[in-house]
Design a protein around this motif. Sequence first.
Motif, PDB file in Angstrom:
ATOM      1  N   MET A  29       0.797  -1.217   0.006  1.00 41.76           N
ATOM      2  CA  MET A  29       0.217  -0.196  -0.036  1.00 41.76           C
ATOM      3  C   MET A  29       0.834   1.162   0.009  1.00 41.76           C
ATOM      4  N   ALA A  30       0.251   2.508   0.307  1.00 38.55           N
ATOM      5  CA  ALA A  30       0.884   3.574   0.224  1.00 38.55           C
ATOM      6  C   ALA A  30       2.122   3.608   1.142  1.00 38.55           C
ATOM      7  N   SER A  31       3.182   4.413   0.632  1.00 34.44           N
ATOM      8  CA  SER A  31       4.646   4.394   1.502  1.00 34.44           C
ATOM      9  C   SER A  31       4.296   5.482   2.475  1.00 34.44           C
ATOM     10  N   ARG A  32       3.468   6.411   2.255  1.00 36.09           N
ATOM     11  CA  ARG A  32       3.365   7.680   3.294  1.00 36.09           C
ATOM     12  C   ARG A  32       2.059   7.735   3.395  1.00 36.09           C
ATOM     13  N   PRO A  33       1.401   6.750   4.214  1.00 34.47           N
ATOM     14  CA  PRO A  33      -0.150   6.960   4.306  1.00 34.47           C
ATOM     15  C   PRO A  33      -0.593   8.053   5.094  1.00 34.47           C
ATOM     16  N   GLU A  34       0.402   8.578   5.645  1.00 34.08           N
ATOM     17  CA  GLU A  34      -0.013  10.084   6.738  1.00 34.08           C
ATOM     18  C   GLU A  34      -0.513  11.145   5.696  1.00 34.08           C
ATOM     19  N   PHE A  35      -0.134  11.061   4.447  1.00 31.21           N
ATOM     20  CA  PHE A  35      -0.755  12.254   3.683  1.00 31.21           C
ATOM     21  C   PHE A  35      -2.131  12.047   3.408  1.00 31.21           C
ATOM     22  N   PHE A  36      -2.801  10.880   3.614  1.00 29.56           N
ATOM     23  CA  PHE A  36      -4.184  10.602   3.387  1.00 29.56           C
ATOM     24  C   PHE A  36      -4.973  11.718   4.243  1.00 29.56           C
ATOM     25  N   TRP A  37      -4.333  12.155   5.184  1.00 32.17           N
ATOM     26  CA  TRP A  37      -5.163  13.133   6.265  1.00 32.17           C
ATOM     27  C   TRP A  37      -5.392  14.225   5.456  1.00 32.17           C
ATOM     28  N   LEU A  38      -4.648  14.476   4.333  1.00 28.42           N
ATOM     29  CA  LEU A  38      -5.143  15.788   3.514  1.00 28.42           C
ATOM     30  C   LEU A  38      -6.364  15.872   3.024  1.00 28.42           C
ATOM     31  N   PHE A  39      -6.803  14.407   2.830  1.00 27.64           N
ATOM     32  CA  PHE A  39      -8.311  14.563   2.396  1.00 27.64           C
ATOM     33  C   PHE A  39      -9.217  15.172   2.964  1.00 27.64           C
ATOM     34  N   LEU A  40      -8.989  15.441   4.366  1.00 27.72           N
ATOM     35  CA  LEU A  40      -9.836  16.238   5.025  1.00 27.72           C
ATOM     36  C   LEU A  40      -9.991  17.815   4.522  1.00 27.72           C
ATOM     37  N   VAL A  41      -8.855  18.257   3.964  1.00 26.03           N
ATOM     38  CA  VAL A  41      -8.887  19.602   3.235  1.00 26.03           C
ATOM     39  C   VAL A  41      -9.915  19.633   2.162  1.00 26.03           C
ATOM     40  N   LEU A  42     -10.396  18.452   1.707  1.00 19.74           N
ATOM     41  CA  LEU A  42     -11.537  18.353   0.637  1.00 19.74           C
ATOM     42  C   LEU A  42     -12.674  19.089   0.935  1.00 19.74           C
ATOM     43  N   LEU A  43     -13.016  18.509   2.206  1.00 19.11           N
ATOM     44  CA  LEU A  43     -14.395  19.081   2.738  1.00 19.11           C
ATOM     45  C   LEU A  43     -14.652  20.486   2.693  1.00 19.11           C
ATOM     46  N   PRO A  44     -13.853  21.421   3.485  1.00 20.44           N
ATOM     47  CA  PRO A  44     -14.087  23.052   3.070  1.00 20.44           C
ATOM     48  C   PRO A  44     -13.947  23.109   1.682  1.00 20.44           C
ATOM     49  N   ILE A  45     -13.274  22.830   0.786  1.00 17.92           N
ATOM     50  CA  ILE A  45     -13.166  23.113  -0.428  1.00 17.92           C
ATOM     51  C   ILE A  45     -14.543  22.904  -1.075  1.00 17.92           C
ATOM     52  N   VAL A  46     -15.118  21.774  -0.850  1.00 18.50           N
ATOM     53  CA  VAL A  46     -16.361  21.383  -1.406  1.00 18.50           C
ATOM     54  C   VAL A  46     -17.526  22.275  -0.847  1.00 18.50           C
TER      55      VAL A  46
END
Lengths: 327, 333
Positions: free
Chosen positions: A1-18
């Motif tokens: 799987m992903a080698s740096r899974p901690e970056f998945f937290w950035l998906f939270l930024v999508l919420l305010p964008i939407v």
Amino acid sequence: MASRPEFFWLFLVLLPIVIIMIRRYLTGRKNLADVAGLWRPSKFYDLYTVKNFFSSLGILAFFVFAILSLAGFPGREIPVSYEPAGTDIIFVVDVSESMKAADIAPSRLTAASRVIKSVCENTPDGRFGIVVFKGGGIKMIPSTEDVESIYNFLSFLSTDLLTSPGSNIHSGVETALRSFPKAEEREKYIILLTDGELHEGDMTKIAEQAFKADVSIYCVGTGTAEGARIPLADGGYLADSAGEIIVTRLQEEGLRLLAEASGGKYYSSSDSTLLPELIGIAAGTVEADDSRYRIVVKERYRFFLVIALLGLFVSRAVKVIKWKKKF
Amino acid sequence: MLIFENPGYLLLLTLLIPSIYFSHFFRGRGGLVPVSIGLWKSSTFKPKNYFLRFILFLSSASFWAGIICIIFAIAGPSFVEKEKIYLSRGIDIVFVLDESPSMAALDFPPTNRFDASKEVIRKFVKAREHDPVGLVTFAAEAALRIPPTLDTEGFLDELETLKLMELGNGTAVGLGIAIAALHMQDSTAEEKVIILITDGENNAGEIVPESAADIAAGMGIRIYTIGIGTRGEVPIEYEDPETGKIITGRYDSDFDEELLMEIAETTNGKYYFAPSTNALEGIMDVIDSLESSEKRVKIKTTSRSGYRQLTILAMILIFADFFIKKVIFREVF
């Protein structure tokens, strides 16, 4: 799987964008009604909705795929040739007070010293160094072929070498990692001799550091699970502030974790395989075959970045290209 | 060094010019609702607030900068480091340094003999990353300070901490050589060298220098001997390590040149006389060139990908544009 899974937290930024996108879309429709009035066909609204949807989708695609590229997925495996010219071993010895305990006769520290001596004696042409640690790690013997200086040092190895209290394995291993000579390609090993009573430092972090530096850590647990009291010079035993006599026990789990995560192995000091295997490692006869090639895994990120870029261009293009000669 | 794994992708940058033209300057672009609020046939309406227009400009600029970053990231930036890997075994070198009080003589301006020797040793070792170096010091006794090691950093650290007189008052040349030889017996090096720096006559120790030299010669060790210091009366100043007192005085300097010559001869080495700092440096250069060995080297390259930093930067830039336009200016499209 992903080698740096901690970056998945950035998906939270999508919420305010939407949320921002939806709110602006709603104000946009209202403004359009104010400006365009009733005499323009309602198709204007449809065009605005459709274009806005695709343009926003493009921006979202950019963020999603950029995050995926940051997380990084393992891709091609590239074999890199590698010819180790011998081995380099640094012994890291715990000299904290608990190493005085006599659950291994005559004491844990003497047992550790005997292991070091046997490995050196049975490995002609080996190269060794010694680091000791208590509150911090200190290089005692730099990496050398001169085993005479190692034996010399072992003869005055004691828990009084350092005064800083504690048992900081992390600092010990770090010092050892810095002590490997550069400008040479050898198999690098750390042989860590300790009872594993970890007062400071985090094992997974140490293992990661060692792994990155291509160093495998072999741990030798000196002590027993039953434990023992720590003798003092006056014949008594070390007690805590409440007057209770302290019993120190071998803590295996952390050492096992450290060894396995860094590509090494854990031994208890009573294992019969301990010495033959350590000597084998020192002599370079272990793993000699598969070490010709080292697999380097290339990360797959370009694919994601291209889609992210495409998203940006699509979002712009949808905006800029006039549809139906109107909007 | 920064390189791009696939620089061909940088051609994507050419897309920027038409894209910028079409999204900012092309009059027939979409996404605009023509509204008349000015006078009939008057000039076009432009907002007068230059500060706001500047912010808008920055915002758009940050969007395009973000795109540039992504294109650079696609091209695969990597930081490449080249590292020398020695394939051949170097020669073992052990310095045997006199630390008797006479080494405090101030005839090597601006410092004394001891510090001048330390300085040339430091320079010598720094230039020899391929060869294991060790250090033995002696006065009334001799001690191994650093076994022959490739850990240059460790060597220099230890050299830094050396002080005069820690081993008493005396000059045990023989012991110094013997200890150095003892610690070279396990070495796998094909060539072994001792560099002896002293300013005195052998007057201490249980081993006479001649027999120590014989032992070394038997082990195939070459000894270069350096006699350091001027002859005659010289001023001297040192700190007694036990009492911490500074002792000054004059010292009648002389050393046993014949002994040093003999040691060098028995071991196939050479004797040098160093009356000044320049001479000492010159001698070290000579020894350096005499003891050059054939080196087989390979260059190892390690690369570290830099796309993550660029991608993060791009995301920040694009988000900044999005935030300024949509939240501050409340742009609806």
